[in-house]
Design an enzyme around this catalytic site. Sequence first.
Site: not given
Lengths: 350, 350
Positions: A52, A55, A116, A156, A164, A167, A169, A171
């Site tokens: 990943c 990570c 993760h 998203n 995609s 993990h 996250h 933006q």
Amino acid sequence: MRQFDINEDPHRRYNPLINEWVLVSPHRAKRPWQGQKEAINTVALPEYDPECYLCAGNVRANGEVNPPYESSFVFENDFAALKQEAIAFDGNAEGSFFKAQPERGISRVVCFSPRHDLTLPEMDVNGIVNIIHTWQKEYTTLGSVDYINHVQIFENKGSVMGCSNPHPHGQIWAQSSLPTQVQKTQDNLKAYFEKNGTNLLQDYLNEELKVKERVVVENDHFAAIVPFWAIWPYETMIISKRHITKITDFTEDEVAAFAEVLKKLTTKYDNLFETSFPYSSGIHQAPTDGEEHPEWQFHMHFYPPLLRSASVKKFMVGYEMMGESQRDITPEKSAEMLRNLSEVHYKQNS
Amino acid sequence: MRQFDINEDPHRRYNPLINEWVLVSPHRAKRPWQGQKEAINTVALPEYDPECYLCAGNVRANGEVNPPYESSFVFENDFAALKQEAIAFDGNAEGSFFKAQPERGISRVVCFSPRHDLTLPEMDVNGIVNIIHTWQKEYTTLGSVDYINHVQIFENKGSVMGCSNPHPHGQIWAQSSLPTQVQKTQDNLKAYFEKNGTNLLQDYLNEELKVKERVVVENDHFAAIVPFWAIWPYETMIISKRHITKITDFTEDEVAAFAEVLKKLTTKYDNLFETSFPYSSGIHQAPTDGEEHPEWQFHMHFYPPLLRSASVKKFMVGYEMMGESQRDITPEKSAEMLRNLSEVHYKQNS
Ligand SMILES: O=P(O)(O)O[C@H]1O[C@H](CO)[C@@H](O)[C@H](O)[C@H]1O
Ligand SMILES: O=P(O)(O)O[C@H]1O[C@H](CO)[C@@H](O)[C@H](O)[C@H]1O
């Protein structure tokens, strides 16, 4: 002639935030579905994945190494849609149909946790408080860059939403111009404020808190509701009760209360179809253009696509693209279903 | 400072039809993709499928039997989003946030051909002419119903566009109100017409035909272009050259010419990734409200989601939903790629 029954008859509802209508077809929920099924990911994720790129300690596509971060971690997007470079521009020919202008901005990625395998509903409230503090810091830092007038915080979640990497996250895309949806919202909030001297979303929330039927989660400082004009089947909006124009104006009590609502709402989402519930979420708040924005009220949108099950989503396609958004289940029904779901995550029950 | 290069630098473009901007990030096309892949259907379909509810002679969900139709076939949608029943309505309380109104309408399904296995690019021009005649007839019949003010003709093609049956078909949703996108378009067309005394889309098309760089297919009566402000990677718009406000004003030459453009454009689409190219398409034209609409110009939108290959689509998600639509490849590049593709369908070549 039969009298209009909002729970049964096809109708349109009006969204005053963006001045658009949505077509509601309550009777259509019975339609059988033989179309595309979304893949359901049931593989348990490891706490750390050596492959990943988000990570801690791992190497990203551009060769940079992630630090051994312990709460959240922010870095510049390696494939940013916006660039920081200032570009000279002569303007467009008067009346030209080919109207374009360069756009400057900064795109960042916010890792929510080094774990993760944890999404918002599975993190503890302290972990979520930490993310909110990170959003506050980024809103301040990015917002104070001279050419940045808007800071869009969003997430998203799930591969069906174009994410995609599982993990956890989000933006942040910060830029010079107010994006289309934000500009529209601001125009409508402003017109209301100038006409009434009060804040549209605060007035709206007060009405929702009286009738209660679209409220999903509520505490002293925030409420999560299914908007009267929601387009997605289980769309919600978290609105602050106090008049707050931006995330940096939260008291520490409000930070904790917001974290609590985020945890409860996303837990209910996961519980609805006992799946990691996909959505795009995003915060709408005052621009960072240096002006006072009393017309703004802090709010966060959740646009989740699932309709009937973990694998059947709502498609916003032909009619929706050419005509207007359309929904089958009423917002009241959706709110009731979400409200009645447990606040304990289904994985903790099994 | 570097001078703005529209082929390289992040920028925004303006769409005068709906008064919205799109963010263009040409440099971002190089981004690797590790996310969701769409399923590709490579199984050849039979000419007739006994399980298909659209094939001639078969029984539908509601027990009705399709006639042994030989060209196109129209029936009322069995799970219509709109209903014909008139509903009594007392109006909304003045200033209420809960603004709704009943909506009357008719939803129909248009089977394009009895052949289960043929989509538009694989049909012959005569077959497509027949579909256009059917659209004309429906626009007239539905449009003359007293309470119908708008007739939305559209097609969802491919499972990724929410289409649950590969049998070639489109839909028509006709209703009392102008849907949101149509109302917006009309407002902008009208403002332009009142200001300039000419038609926005005709003036725009003339400019496009001068520069040529976004033209994909052209004949004497129509052009298919990638709009300067396209949001989908390979979005196109077919515009009539003559000032035509609605499909029933086509001459027979124009019907044939429109069929030719439809066949060539959809053939190029299939050839792009050598797959049956998914899209939602729809016709925008004058409402059927009994008014003259000189501001309107007949046009048809194609919104195809594929981005890089038959299995990788563009996701309009977080930033796009909260901010504004975003694209990676420039419209000029997309148009060039489509223009250079063969007008012979790849299946006929192999
Ligand atoms: O009517 P269908 O083909 O069953 O349904 C499809 O098209 C409709 C109109 O665009 C959408 O509302 C649905 O979400 C989609 O699945
Ligand atoms: O930046 P990411 O996560 O690679 O990309 C994802 O989010 C972006 C912002 O909403 C979208 O433009 C992309 O289409 C989507 O795949």
